[in-house]
Scaffold this active site. Structure first.
Site, mmCIF file in Angstrom:
data_model
loop_
_atom_site.group_PDB
_atom_site.id
_atom_site.type_symbol
_atom_site.label_atom_id
_atom_site.label_comp_id
_atom_site.label_asym_id
_atom_site.label_seq_id
_atom_site.Cartn_x
_atom_site.Cartn_y
_atom_site.Cartn_z
ATOM 1 N N GLU A 182 45.881 78.186 106.102
ATOM 2 C CA GLU A 182 46.387 77.514 107.316
ATOM 3 C C GLU A 182 46.797 78.615 108.297
ATOM 4 O OE1 GLU A 182 49.718 75.677 105.351
ATOM 5 O OE2 GLU A 182 48.806 73.695 105.503
ATOM 6 N N HIS A 228 48.704 76.796 99.487
ATOM 7 C CA HIS A 228 48.396 77.184 100.862
ATOM 8 C C HIS A 228 48.501 78.700 100.921
ATOM 9 C CE1 HIS A 228 49.849 73.038 102.539
ATOM 10 N NE2 HIS A 228 48.625 72.980 102.051
ATOM 11 N N ASP A 238 59.312 79.803 109.353
ATOM 12 C CA ASP A 238 57.951 79.456 108.957
ATOM 13 C C ASP A 238 56.964 79.827 110.063
ATOM 14 O OD1 ASP A 238 55.636 78.255 108.067
ATOM 15 O OD2 ASP A 238 56.364 76.192 108.283
ATOM 16 N N HIS A 256 53.097 81.400 110.177
ATOM 17 C CA HIS A 256 51.941 81.880 109.420
ATOM 18 C C HIS A 256 51.284 83.068 110.125
ATOM 19 C CE1 HIS A 256 51.397 77.618 107.501
ATOM 20 N NE2 HIS A 256 52.632 78.060 107.444
ATOM 21 N N HIS A 264 55.719 80.053 103.052
ATOM 22 C CA HIS A 264 57.001 79.351 102.923
ATOM 23 C C HIS A 264 57.860 79.956 101.814
ATOM 24 C CE1 HIS A 264 55.040 75.470 104.745
ATOM 25 N NE2 HIS A 264 54.945 76.517 105.527
ATOM 26 N N ASP A 272 53.081 77.131 98.972
ATOM 27 C CA ASP A 272 52.662 77.816 100.201
ATOM 28 C C ASP A 272 53.237 79.232 100.163
ATOM 29 O OD1 ASP A 272 52.951 78.833 102.956
ATOM 30 O OD2 ASP A 272 52.224 76.874 103.592
ATOM 31 N N ARG A 302 51.223 64.320 114.789
ATOM 32 C CA ARG A 302 52.448 64.317 115.596
ATOM 33 C C ARG A 302 52.747 62.946 116.197
ATOM 34 N NH1 ARG A 302 54.328 69.484 115.355
ATOM 35 N NH2 ARG A 302 52.706 71.023 114.984
ATOM 36 N N HIS A 350 55.888 67.396 103.137
ATOM 37 C CA HIS A 350 57.123 68.158 103.306
ATOM 38 C C HIS A 350 58.241 67.226 102.846
ATOM 39 C CE1 HIS A 350 55.238 70.803 106.712
ATOM 40 N NE2 HIS A 350 54.587 70.871 105.582
ATOM 41 N N TYR A 390 53.863 65.484 110.053
ATOM 42 C CA TYR A 390 55.100 66.280 110.153
ATOM 43 C C TYR A 390 56.312 65.428 110.542
ATOM 44 C CZ TYR A 390 52.036 70.390 110.156
ATOM 45 O OH TYR A 390 51.112 71.345 109.827
ATOM 46 N N GLU A 401 55.613 70.021 98.925
ATOM 47 C CA GLU A 401 55.326 71.389 99.358
ATOM 48 C C GLU A 401 56.610 72.211 99.417
ATOM 49 O OE1 GLU A 401 53.148 71.725 103.041
ATOM 50 O OE2 GLU A 401 53.187 73.918 102.977
ATOM 51 N N HIS A 458 47.088 66.305 104.357
ATOM 52 C CA HIS A 458 48.458 66.740 104.644
ATOM 53 C C HIS A 458 49.141 65.630 105.430
ATOM 54 C CE1 HIS A 458 51.952 68.937 105.871
ATOM 55 N NE2 HIS A 458 51.542 70.068 105.327
HETATM 56 ZN ZN LIG Z 1 54.024 76.626 107.232
HETATM 57 ZN ZN LIG Z 2 52.724 71.857 105.096
#
Ligand SMILES: [Zn+2]
Ligand SMILES: [Zn+2]
Length: 286
Positions: free
Chosen positions: A265, A220, A233, A235, A186, A183, A43, A113, A76, A149, A73
């Site tokens: 995840e 994922h 989104d 999880h 997703h 994923d 982040r 992403h 973000y 992804e 990964h």
């Molecule tokens: Zn996600």
């Molecule tokens: Zn991701």
């Protein structure tokens, strides 16, 4: 872990807090054969290369471990498709640094992403993402492959359809350094159904037709708190969400995916949550 039903490549996203090598130790504790990590704070913008003191212990520990593939990964914050020049430039710089860290750590896959179009058009955004990825791959030569992804389609995000992922991939000239990360949460939230034997078969045929199964390099495995086509989104624990156990049973027993790294995840409060979700997946293997 003494479970004989372990698939070759199953693992979890694990924390690298306090040192990258610690992620390997957590993966070992969980009985993983693959793990996913962030190579930096996900982040915060980071353009750093790693210090030798971070690299050597990580590589050493992985060699001694059962973990054959580590996936990184990307942050973000990266939005290669941003219509704001400053954000797009900063994103490309961060992506190059991500790639560099993967090269330093011998990490073969970097999950990304694709980006969000905001007020720009889908076509403009797709072109911008592909151009930025291509330039980054050229400017950081090496082996690491970027995996686009599939996204849930929240807001103006790009990559929630197989066609969009294929379009980005097609525009990238460095074919051996671009692939796809699937994923489950997703894709389901984006509207794809693969929850029964029939829809599962149909979905992967469609995937093969539009993208090509040989380009699928990682998965994922996450259940979804929200309904199919919700474009949200969130999880959930394996088997506890709207996707349900059957889809995971089909994936875990699909011979085509044995050597594809499968990463959970799922929601994490303590490490026991990962232990439990991995156990659920291992038990599905017949
Ligand atoms: Zn996600
Ligand atoms: Zn991701």
């Amino acid at each position: 872990m003494s479970d004989k039903k372990t698939t070759p490549l199953l693992g979890a996203h694990v924390s690298a807090a306090g040192g990258l090598y610690k992620a390997i130790d957590i993966g070992e504790e969980l009985g993983c054969t693959t793990i996913q990590i962030f190579t930096t704070n996900n982040r915060q913008w980071s353009f750093d290369e790693l210090a030798e003191s971070e690299i050597a212990p990580f590589i050493e520990r992985q060699k001694e471990s059962h973990i054959s593939i580590v996936i990184s990964h990307a942050s973000y914050l990266i939005n290669l498709g941003s219509p704001t020049k400053l954000v797009a430039a900063r994103s490309k710089k961060a992506l190059k640094a991500e790639l560099m860290r993967c090269e330093q750590l011998f990490i073969p896959y970097l999950v990304l992403h694709p980006g969000s179009r905001l007020e720009s058009s889908e076509e403009t955004c797709i072109k911008a993402i592909a151009a930025s990825i291509q330039e980054s791959l050229e400017e950081v030569p090496g082996k690491c492959m970027i995996l686009l992804e599939i996204m849930a389609g929240q807001g103006s995000s790009i990559g929630s359809t197989l066609e969009q992922l294929a379009a980005i991939k097609e525009l990238i000239a460095s074919k051996n350094r671009i692939g796809i990360c699937f994923d489950t949460c997703h894709a389901f939230a984006a509207g794809y159904d693969f929850t029964t034997p029939e829809t599962y078969k149909e979905f992967w045929n469609t995937f093969d037709h539009i993208i090509g199964l040989e380009h699928l390099k990682a998965m994922h495995l996450n259940d979804s708190q929200k309904a199919k086509d919700s474009h949200v989104d969130r999880h959930a624990d394996i088997g506890k969400g709207a996707i349900g156990l059957e889809a995971f049973r089909l994936i875990m027993n699909d011979k085509r995916f044995i050597n594809i790294p499968k990463i959970i995840e799922t929601p994490l409060t303590t490490l026991n949550d990962h232990v439990r979700n991995l156990q659920v997946l291992r038990k599905l293997i017949v």
